[in-house]
Motif scaffolding. Structure first.
Motif, short mmCIF file in Angstrom:
data_model
loop_
_atom_site.label_atom_id
_atom_site.label_comp_id
_atom_site.label_asym_id
_atom_site.label_seq_id
_atom_site.Cartn_x
_atom_site.Cartn_y
_atom_site.Cartn_z
N LEU A 185 -84.30 -30.94 35.05
CA LEU A 185 -84.79 -30.13 33.85
C LEU A 185 -83.90 -28.99 34.20
O LEU A 185 -83.64 -28.46 35.18
N TYR A 186 -83.56 -28.10 32.84
CA TYR A 186 -82.86 -27.13 32.89
C TYR A 186 -81.51 -26.87 33.55
O TYR A 186 -80.90 -25.79 33.62
N LEU A 187 -80.89 -27.87 33.77
CA LEU A 187 -79.46 -27.98 34.44
C LEU A 187 -78.41 -27.68 33.57
O LEU A 187 -77.54 -27.01 33.81
N SER A 188 -78.80 -28.01 32.06
CA SER A 188 -77.61 -27.96 31.28
C SER A 188 -77.60 -26.30 30.72
O SER A 188 -78.76 -25.78 30.78
N ASN A 189 -76.45 -25.99 30.07
CA ASN A 189 -76.38 -24.77 29.91
C ASN A 189 -76.92 -24.66 28.52
O ASN A 189 -76.93 -25.55 27.65
N PRO A 190 -77.69 -23.57 28.13
CA PRO A 190 -78.19 -23.59 26.44
C PRO A 190 -77.03 -23.50 25.66
O PRO A 190 -75.99 -23.02 25.86
N PRO A 191 -77.24 -23.72 24.34
CA PRO A 191 -76.43 -23.68 23.40
C PRO A 191 -75.64 -22.20 23.33
O PRO A 191 -76.38 -21.03 23.31
N GLY A 192 -74.38 -22.26 23.14
CA GLY A 192 -73.67 -21.28 23.08
C GLY A 192 -73.19 -20.33 24.29
O GLY A 192 -72.50 -19.43 24.39
N ILE A 193 -73.50 -21.12 25.61
CA ILE A 193 -73.23 -20.64 26.68
C ILE A 193 -72.24 -21.48 27.40
O ILE A 193 -72.73 -22.83 27.55
N ASP A 194 -70.97 -21.19 27.76
CA ASP A 194 -70.08 -22.07 28.37
C ASP A 194 -70.17 -22.06 29.80
O ASP A 194 -70.91 -21.08 30.39
N GLY A 195 -69.40 -22.72 30.54
CA GLY A 195 -69.52 -22.45 32.24
C GLY A 195 -69.03 -21.15 32.79
O GLY A 195 -69.47 -20.65 33.75
N VAL A 196 -67.97 -20.49 32.05
CA VAL A 196 -67.49 -19.22 32.28
C VAL A 196 -68.51 -18.11 32.15
O VAL A 196 -68.86 -17.14 33.14
N ALA A 197 -69.17 -18.35 30.91
CA ALA A 197 -70.39 -17.43 30.83
C ALA A 197 -71.56 -17.24 31.80
O ALA A 197 -72.23 -16.51 32.15
N ARG A 198 -71.59 -18.68 32.13
CA ARG A 198 -72.70 -18.96 33.13
C ARG A 198 -72.45 -18.47 34.52
O ARG A 198 -73.37 -17.80 35.08
N ARG A 199 -71.21 -18.41 34.97
CA ARG A 199 -70.83 -17.71 35.96
C ARG A 199 -70.98 -16.67 36.29
O ARG A 199 -71.39 -16.06 36.99
N ARG A 200 -70.70 -15.76 35.16
CA ARG A 200 -70.65 -14.34 35.10
C ARG A 200 -72.16 -14.09 35.12
O ARG A 200 -72.59 -13.01 36.09
N PHE A 201 -73.00 -14.71 34.33
CA PHE A 201 -74.38 -14.39 34.43
C PHE A 201 -74.93 -14.59 35.89
O PHE A 201 -75.61 -13.69 36.28
N LEU A 202 -74.63 -15.91 36.41
CA LEU A 202 -75.32 -15.86 37.95
C LEU A 202 -74.96 -14.83 38.99
O LEU A 202 -75.28 -14.44 39.53
N ASP A 203 -73.35 -14.55 38.60
CA ASP A 203 -72.77 -13.36 39.71
C ASP A 203 -73.54 -11.95 39.31
O ASP A 203 -74.05 -11.36 40.37
N ASP A 204 -73.87 -11.53 38.12
CA ASP A 204 -74.43 -10.42 37.91
C ASP A 204 -76.16 -10.43 38.43
O ASP A 204 -76.75 -9.57 38.93
N LEU A 205 -76.65 -11.68 38.34
CA LEU A 205 -78.08 -11.99 38.61
C LEU A 205 -78.08 -12.02 40.09
O LEU A 205 -79.15 -11.24 40.69
N ALA A 206 -77.26 -12.59 40.88
CA ALA A 206 -77.21 -12.64 42.08
C ALA A 206 -77.12 -11.08 42.81
O ALA A 206 -77.80 -10.83 43.73
N LYS A 207 -76.45 -10.20 42.19
CA LYS A 207 -76.19 -8.94 42.52
C LYS A 207 -77.82 -8.04 42.37
O LYS A 207 -78.10 -7.38 43.32
N LEU A 208 -78.54 -8.46 41.27
CA LEU A 208 -79.61 -7.57 41.30
C LEU A 208 -80.52 -8.34 41.96
O LEU A 208 -81.53 -7.38 42.92
N ASN A 209 -80.59 -9.44 42.52
CA ASN A 209 -81.35 -9.99 43.33
C ASN A 209 -81.01 -9.64 44.82
O ASN A 209 -81.97 -9.44 45.60
N GLN A 210 -79.80 -9.27 45.31
CA GLN A 210 -79.27 -8.85 46.43
C GLN A 210 -80.06 -7.43 46.80
O GLN A 210 -80.31 -7.02 47.62
N MET A 211 -79.80 -6.70 45.65
CA MET A 211 -80.44 -5.30 45.64
C MET A 211 -81.86 -5.40 46.08
O MET A 211 -82.44 -4.59 46.81
N ARG A 212 -82.58 -6.29 45.30
CA ARG A 212 -84.04 -6.51 45.42
C ARG A 212 -84.29 -6.91 46.87
O ARG A 212 -85.40 -6.29 47.74
#
Length: 480
Positions: free
Chosen positions: A232-259
């Motif tokens: 479940l939820y493994l596929s990217n949502p409509p309009g999101i490609d692999g490159v955008a997903r990678r950027r999103f995860l990188d930014d999310l990881a930075k926020l999580n690391q700060m927390r």
């Protein structure tokens, strides 16, 4: 001490370590790992404890409790007792479920199926299992399993987690915690569920049976499904490609690391790791579940249901593919074995679901040279009664829950094939020789993987927990 003062002290300590410099923080973390015995990821705990025979486990869990009397434990002498009340000297006051406790009689019900000895070992198997019978010499049958639970949920919880109440980590979670993953692109612990054609309204299954409880969430089983998205939820949502997903995860990881730096909360680290695993699985899972390159003979071996996603046969084939890719613990849950009535028809259907795919899995592993280091386990949560639940007729009967004795089998991964351990009495009601309980089974499985069950522990709420709780003995007769 005053509880409020204790809380303040704990908060002060937590923030002290959380705000320390990198060197001091790493040292504190290492000390914490050493104290709790959790340092296996850094190689400090010496896991495995000794050289393992098995690298992975495939657990074919038969949910609902298969009848040992109709599959593995023949009692031909029962025919002379057909319809007679089960002797009190055999039952010995055993408590019964609410489904049969108020029956006026307990008529003895011999099996409707023929048995024969198979292989050089002469193991007894029912006519319902002709494919499994061809592997009799690879299998170790334990006919003297027992459990302390008489109802499905606590019995299933016990055999999955080592305790009859919810709240403990599952067997697969313990193995993931102790040994980690051999493939960074797939989870260490994968679960698949199928519905049988025996009792189609069989007992429900709960996600906590493959949960991690107080272990980190990353150790819980990942459930594969039969739909378009296996996870479940493994596929990217409509309009999101692999490159955008990678950027999103990188930014999310930075926020999580700060927390994480602010709170020193280990759950945040687990969350970051799970996001990264999910990203890698976007490539690994489609490749895993793409069966187009499997030769036709593979589908013929696993049977007519092998091409149908979500069936036991398809899941057995996926289990072999997961094992090839280094997944540590693969667990199939197959529902449908709860035959309280109309057993002869229901169990025949259920055996038809499972017999050929199970044998095909063993054969596939054997041909690929993987059976020697793959431990395969087959069995349910308890057995079935020798007396009939409901009316006994010449061609029909049912069987109630029976915790005092049942049969499971193991193959590969350090197990001695062609042996039978334990024996039941003439009614398959009590154990006559060599009892094996659930904790003994777990201790033996861990031993095959190079783990001492008394040393695989986790400190939680001031106590060191383990899968086998405070008991368990390795069944040495099962090991080669």
């Amino acid at each position: 001490m005053n509880p409020l003062h204790e809380t303040k002290l704990l908060m002060t300590r937590r923030h002290f370590f959380g705000r320390c410099g990198a060197g001091m923080g790493a040292a504190a973390l290492a000390l914490l790992f050493e104290e709790r015995g959790l340092a296996q990821q850094a190689g400090l705990a010496g896991l495995p404890h000794f050289t393992p025979k098995a690298k992975r486990v495939i657990y074919l869990y038969q949910s609902g409790a298969p009848s040992q009397l109709d599959l593995f434990d023949p009692k031909p002498q029962l025919e002379k007792y057909r319809g007679q009340n089960l002797p009190d000297s055999i039952r010995m006051g055993q408590r019964l479920t609410g489904m049969t406790a108020y029956q006026s009689s307990f008529p003895t019900a011999p099996s409707a199926f023929r048995f024969a000895q198979r292989g050089e070992s002469g193991a007894w198997l029912s006519e319902l299992l002709p494919h499994t019978a061809r592997h009799a010499d690879d299998i170790c049958f334990i006919k003297s399993m027992r459990t302390g639970q008489i109802n499905h949920d606590p019995a299933a919880t016990l055999i999955m987690t080592g305790f009859h109440m919810a709240g403990r980590p599952s067997l697969g979670a313990w193995l993931s915690y102790g040994l980690g993953s051999a493939n960074q692109d797939l989870p260490a612990f994968v679960v698949m569920v199928s519905r049988g054609t025996g009792n189609t309204d069989d007992q429900p299954l709960y996600d906590r049976l493959w949960g991690s409880a107080f272990l980190q969430p990353k150790y819980q089983g990942v459930k594969f499904r039969s739909g378009a998205d296996p996870v479940l939820y493994l596929s990217n949502p409509p309009g999101i490609d692999g490159v955008a997903r990678r950027r999103f995860l990188d930014d999310l990881a930075k926020l999580n690391q700060m927390r994480q730096q602010a709170t020193n909360d280990p759950e945040i680290g687990a969350r970051i790791a799970q996001y990264e695993m999910a990203f890698r699985m976007q490539t690994s899972v489609p490749e895993l579940t793409d069966l187009s390159k499997e030769p036709e003979r593979t589908f013929e071996r696993y049977g007519p249901e092998a091409r149908k996603p979500g069936t036991y046969a398809a899941n057995c084939l996926l289990a072999r593919r997961l094992a090839e890719r280094g997944v540590r613990f693969i667990q199939l849950f197959h529902r449908g074995w709860d035959q309280h009535n109309n057993l002869p028809k229901q169990i025949a259907n259920q055996a038809r679901d499972t017999d050929q795919p199970t044998a095909a899995l063993l054969q596939d592993l054997k041909e690929r040279g993987m059976l020697d280091d793959t431990l395969v386990v087959w069995g349910g949560e308890f057995g079935r009664t020798v007396y009939s639940q409901g009316k006994l007729t010449p061609d029909n009967y049912g069987r109630d829950h029976h915790p005092r004795c049942f049969t499971i089998w193991l193959a590969g991964g350090g197990v001695k094939g062609g042996v039978t351990i334990g024996e039941t009495d003439d009614f398959s009601y009590n154990i006559a020789r060599d009892p094996v309980d659930v904790h003994d089974l777990h201790a033996t499985m861990l031993h095959c993987l190079g783990l001492d069950h008394t040393r695989l522990t986790y400190k939680f709420q001031g106590r060191y927990f383990r899968l086998t709780d405070v008991s368990g003995q390795v069944v040495k007769a099962a090991l080669r």
